[in-house]
Structures are given as structure tokens and as C-alpha cells.
Design an enzyme around this catalytic site. Sequence first.
Site, mmCIF file in Angstrom:
data_model
loop_
_atom_site.group_PDB
_atom_site.id
_atom_site.type_symbol
_atom_site.label_atom_id
_atom_site.label_comp_id
_atom_site.label_asym_id
_atom_site.label_seq_id
_atom_site.Cartn_x
_atom_site.Cartn_y
_atom_site.Cartn_z
ATOM 1 N N LYS B 78 0.835 -1.201 0.000
ATOM 2 C CA LYS B 78 0.000 0.000 0.000
ATOM 3 C C LYS B 78 0.873 1.254 0.000
ATOM 4 O O LYS B 78 1.862 1.318 0.744
ATOM 5 C CB LYS B 78 -0.904 -0.023 1.235
ATOM 6 C CG LYS B 78 -1.932 1.096 1.280
ATOM 7 C CD LYS B 78 -2.856 0.911 2.487
ATOM 8 C CE LYS B 78 -3.935 1.961 2.561
ATOM 9 N NZ LYS B 78 -4.853 1.748 3.702
ATOM 10 N N SER B 149 -9.429 1.968 2.593
ATOM 11 C CA SER B 149 -8.462 2.695 1.830
ATOM 12 C C SER B 149 -7.405 1.832 1.159
ATOM 13 O O SER B 149 -6.690 2.311 0.281
ATOM 14 C CB SER B 149 -7.763 3.714 2.740
ATOM 15 O OG SER B 149 -7.080 3.049 3.792
ATOM 16 N N SER B 173 -10.290 -0.305 6.737
ATOM 17 C CA SER B 173 -9.541 -0.208 5.475
ATOM 18 C C SER B 173 -8.872 -1.484 5.007
ATOM 19 O O SER B 173 -8.429 -1.566 3.862
ATOM 20 C CB SER B 173 -8.478 0.889 5.584
ATOM 21 O OG SER B 173 -9.071 2.170 5.501
#
Lengths: 442, 442
Positions: B78, B149, B173
Site C-alpha cells: 500500500k 483505503s 480499510s
Amino acid sequence: MAESYRLTASQALSLMQKGDLTVEDYAKSLLGRVNARDNTVKAWAYLDPDFVLAQAKKLDEIPAEKRGPLHGIAIGVKDVILTKDMPTCHNSPIYKGEGPSLVDAAPIITLRAAGALIFGKTTTTEFASTVEGGPSTNPHDSGRTPGGSSSGSGAAVGDYQVPISLGTQTGGSTIRPGSFNGIYALKPTWGAISREGLAQYSMTCDTLGLYARSVEDLELISKVFQLSDDEPIPSTSFPIKGSKIAFCKTHVWGKAGPGTKAAWEKAQELLRREGASVEEIDLPEDFEKIEQWHANVLAGEGRTSFLGNYLLAKDKLHHSIQNHVENSTNLSRKAQLESYDGCAILRPVWDEIAGKYDAIFTPSVVDEAPVGIESTGDASFCSMWTILQVPCLNIPGFAGENGLPVGLTLVGARYHDLHVLHAGKAIGEVFGKEGGFKHKLY
Amino acid sequence: MAESYRLTASQALSLMQKGDLTVEDYAKSLLGRVNARDNTVKAWAYLDPDFVLAQAKKLDEIPAEKRGPLHGIAIGVKDVILTKDMPTCHNSPIYKGEGPSLVDAAPIITLRAAGALIFGKTTTTEFASTVEGGPSTNPHDSGRTPGGSSSGSGAAVGDYQVPISLGTQTGGSTIRPGSFNGIYALKPTWGAISREGLAQYSMTCDTLGLYARSVEDLELISKVFQLSDDEPIPSTSFPIKGSKIAFCKTHVWGKAGPGTKAAWEKAQELLRREGASVEEIDLPEDFEKIEQWHANVLAGEGRTSFLGNYLLAKDKLHHSIQNHVENSTNLSRKAQLESYDGCAILRPVWDEIAGKYDAIFTPSVVDEAPVGIESTGDASFCSMWTILQVPCLNIPGFAGENGLPVGLTLVGARYHDLHVLHAGKAIGEVFGKEGGFKHKLY
């Protein structure tokens, strides 16, 4: 001004705002001081004078109306905090010789945005996690430790090489060097300043710390970091007269040496003379457990934090760090969780106690800085407050048996950082004038 | 093997250990998959195929006896996690066009030390803190969000572009993209994996998350990160028959859509059929307060975390981030502290409840991934568990009304991560076979 290195940040800022001092000249004065003293104090892990001057010149080019609240103020940064234009080596052989980090820790972004001059990186113990000192020395006696783990940050401010510096605290790593170097040190409430980009040891305890030679400077920095209490801080001085001040020895008191004991008595005497009502208080019995809980939390969290470097290069890590990863104390998850939960219960209990007084004092350290630079000293008097996550301000002013500085900690309820500074400013003036230690220029 | 991209990490590892697959060929296969699908899925914020291949070749040169437990396993990261050889841009215009970070986050150091092939950076919402989606799409329907996210990490694993990826979770997330993409997602106990080098939003909630298409793969990674429970995990399968399994709707249940409701019923039916004793449980009333406490903690901590970037370039920050720094909800420190202390009291209460069952299920999401990529969805079912700091495993297997995947979360007591994986492995096989969703290759 050749001797502008002697100024506090607030004084230098005032001259610069009036146009009486350029950032370049200020930086030259500081670099001159470093040059004169670095062979003795050895506070810097990284310092590039040419780069400092180039940055200073750039700051001078900024038009007055675009200058930040810390315009040109030189700040030393503990070498466990990422800086995009300087290496971050953690005093670890694994990271020796690294290039610039290319990333700024969140507090550095804030300070740069406020116009600060990031001056250099200051020495630390390995990953801010051991008590193994060196090479930095105490500016007041080079045969003694400046404390740790924020060794260079404490020494650099104590020695007038920069007015402000950043440390970190997991046990007593900000407050202890504060006391040993005779300067103000603020460990704010946990979470009040971002710790993104700082080396991680204990998520529960790690806190950015701030050093300065005046409370005014700490207030300046606190404003930049937007510290805020719920209750507004009066614009008038904290009134010592009529205030209710507690002294809390804690269960660690048995470790206090003559310097701390003398400071303890002297502080009470001075505050009484100023008209404060002073009393000694005892904490509820459960607070004695915090010392072990703190050790458990550091063991449990250190196990996680150092895993990567352990797998990368185990043999290059201090044995205490290896021990953490190997869980050498056989700490169970159950004991780790009980330590979290036990501390969590006592945090609001402490806040309530603190709310009953205008100020509360507790020892900062066992005594003045010990002889030798091999060990950075003992965090016993600090670790409880760190894991309670409360604001702590080391106030200098006292002297130990050998004339080295000794401070006391003004400790508050969580998110009462500005109140602690407000009270500490007035009280610090008294301690500074009559406590017995005078900050000298060597 | 041209189609080795289809393998789980454990399967690929096994082939590589036998000498039947080189890291280079494996990487080529994965890159081929990316090439075929990237125009649709857009999971990557940064991916340099030549660099991936160069790294893969270097890994192939390592002699067998020196290979790590993740040798050659491709991992998507990420884009809020620092990587020394790739940029970290946080989906923020402030950091667009950055060079490599030159620093590895602690989990990346661990993964590299274990021989992993750090493949590329996956898309995220801005600083992993907003629900504003795009450009990534759901691999099962490009008109829908992959969640967030950790959008790209969820989509890349769901689309067979890498077998394993890293996300983060502050609200939901990690778990939400797990459910939306039909994959396993583990949010471990807070603190079980170091978060040094991850973007900071909430110190209390931020947790590294792990994605994979099998529990075996999550067990592999968990071993590398040295996750450990106090109680040893049996080497035999978790026995569903005779186990005591609770289903906990929580007070947010009113938000559950048809997909989650159907999965809820189906899961209970399947587990009963397998011989488990299944019951629905209610939490003590105080747990209802956690939703607000979570919001308070994010507001209070976000205020601190985003200050630097706010001062640096306020106008380039999403309005929700600006709001945090400006404390737009007028959150008091008192309310922030009460939120901390309230959650802290309930953590051991939850652990005790969890200890009474062999497994506890709770919804992962409101429903299957909604239409559109503008919003990444709703974290309501996850935030309580995040701030309770407990392990959560999204188990896929069910399908919503439109055939998109729906998962349920197996939630455990703190530091029972391995137990959660152990139970999740056996139960996941049942859900996978009979839950109704079949993971397809598009």
C-alpha cells in the site's frame, strides 16, 4: 552578532524580526560555537556547516511577510527522526553511512513549514533504546554523561550550540538529559505531537520531546505544534502565591541521591517562601505496579519493533535489543495485556489527582549526571509518567554535590501541556534564580 | 509456468523450493497478469516491471540454503508504507512525483529479510484516511469500488496480480477491501506487527493489514512476522464439529444489506450442518458507545497527525483532512480522553467474552461492493474491532444479490491472532465450498 549563539530562540527571533540579525549570521555564530566545543561535547551525529549556511541564506531570502513563526531558528534533531536532507543512522552499525532519508518525519515537516533551520542530527543511544552512552559528553563536565537516549540533543542545547532540539522519550530519554544538562525539557502528552517518522520502540510510550533553555522557547514551539488544553491559559503569569503545589516522591524515592534530595527540599522551601501551599502526596498503592508494567510493555512492544532489523542483521544489534526480539524474559501476552489494561485504568485516576493541584512535582533523575560516559543513567523516576502518557517538564535550577545541574519534573494531567508550561515558567524563574545552579558558558 | 500467477504464495513457494519455478518466471507471469488487467483494475500506484525482474533475478542467484521463508514471493505494498527503492506518495498531490523513499518501513525490512519480492506500490485513498475512491476498480465488476483505503492491495490480490499484499486499517480499510474483493484479510492485534514507516492517522487504531487468497498464506506471513499467541496452536485442523461459535451482530446491524444478511444466515446454517453449536450473542450496552469513541479518537489523533502536511500545503489536502487539523467538530481533550479510557475498559471485557467461544463472527461490511468507484464504502462494521485492537479475519465465500463477494469477519481476543487463523482456515474451507461465491479468473 558574533555571540548570538548565547540567545534563546525567542531572543534571536526578536532580533531577526527587527532586522538586527540575519539567519546567516545567526547560523555562523552557532557554527562557531559548535566549532569551539565539538571536540569536547561531541553532540552531533551529522552536521554539515556548508549545508547549514546554504539553508540559512535561503531563509534570509524569504520576504518578511512570508516568514514563519520559527523563521531561522536552529533546531537539532535526534538521529532517530527522519530528515529528508540528512541521514538517519540510529547509532546503529546497520545504518552507518546512510544517505539522506529523503523523507521528513511529521514533526520536521511542521518545523520546516514554520521556517525553522534544521541544523543537524544529534547523537542517540542505539535506536533510542539502550543506556549505552558515548561519544557525547556533558557540557558541564566532559567526564560525565549528558544522559540519554537523547544525548546529543540535551548536550547541544545545554552547551549553547543550538537553542532548541528534538529528543524522544520511551522511559526517561528526554527528561533525564534535560536534568543532566541543566535545561528545560518537555515530554508532552502522548499523541499531542505526531510521531510519524520517528524510530519505533514502544507505541504506548514513545513520545517526541523538546529541549530549550527557556520556557518561553518551549511555548513558542508548542504553539507551532498547536498543543492545546481545554482550559484557556491566562495571559498573566502563573501566581505562585496562593497556589496549591504537591510534591510526589513516588515509590521509587529510595533511589534518590543527595542532589535530588537537596533539590526536593530546596524547591519546597522556595515555593513556600513565594507563598505557595506545599504538601507531599502519596499515590494510591496500585501505582507501584506501573514500574513492572512499563518494563512489560517495552518488552512486548520492543519484541515487535526490532524484529525487522533483527532479521536483517541480528549480530549488529545491541544484546538488549536482541533480547527484546527473542523475548528473553518470557513475557506472556497475558502479562503484556494486563500491563496495558492496568495502566489504562490508572490514567484517569492520575488525571483526577493532578486536577486537585495547581502544580505537582516529582523527581527527574536519581541525581546529578554520574561520572563516565559509558552509561546514560537511570530512568526510574520517569518511566511511570511516560506510560501514564502525561506531560512532564524538567525545570532546571538546582545543583548536585559536584555542582552539576539537577532538575525537578513538573507533571500534569493528560492534555494539560500548556498549563504545565505556564506554571513551569513562573516556578522556573524562582528555581533559576535561587536554586543554586547557574548555567555557565564554558 | 506461464500461469503461475494463479498460485497462492504457498503453492508458488513449494514449486520454487522444488526447483520447478524460478522467481524470474514467476515474476514474469505476474507481470503478464498485470499487463492483461491493469487497464481495467488499476491497482498500482507504482510498478516498474524492469525493476521487478531485476530483483527477481537477484533472488534466483541466492543459493538454496540461504533462501528465506518467503523467497521470491511477490508482495504488493500500500502506497502509505515506506519503501527504500520505490516512491511513497500517499495518493496526495503533495507527494506526487517523489523519488524512492530510501527508507524501508519496519514490515518491509522484515519481508525483505525473509526473501520477499517487493513488487510495487498499490493505490490508497489520500493518506489512507478518506473514503474518496479511484482509480482502482473491483476486479469482479469494474463498475464497482474495490473498497478502501487499501484499494489497490485488495484489488491486486483479488485479481491474481500478486498473491499477497499489505494494507492498513484505521476504520475498516483492510477488512472492507477483503470482503469486496473476495479474499482473506487479516487485521492483526494492534501492536503485533511494527507500524514504523507507515503513514500515521490514528496511533490507537492504525494497524498493518495482510491480504491473501488462502489462510495458509496468511499463516506463512504471520510466521515471518512472528505473531504468537500464549496458547500453542494444534497442528491438527480446527474441529468445527462440537465447537462453540457465536455470531455477534453488534448495534450497527441495522445497516446490514441483503448480501450481508444472507451471508449471516448461510454461515450459521453451514456451521450447524458441520456440527457446531451456533448462538447469537449481544454485547454489553457500553459497547454501543464505541462508535462515537472511535470517531472522537480519529478526530483527536488526526488533528495531530496531519498538522505537518496542513502547514506545508493545506490547499492540497482533502477537506476531511483539513477538518481534522482544524478540529471542525470542536472535540474537547476531555472527550478525547474519555474515549480512550472508555475503550480501554472494554478491551478486557471483550477478551473475556471472546474467551467463551471457539470462534466469533461479525459482519465485515454493509453489503457487497456498491456501484461506482467514487466512494470506497462504509467502515461501520469494522471500526469497533479496530479500536478494541483485536484480531479480525475476513473470510470470503458468500455472494451478494449481484454476485459480488461478501465476507464475514472472524474476530478474536487480543493476541489470539494465530487462533483466529487456525479457526478461520477450517471454517473458510466450508464457506469457500458452499457459501455461494466462486472466485473466478477474469
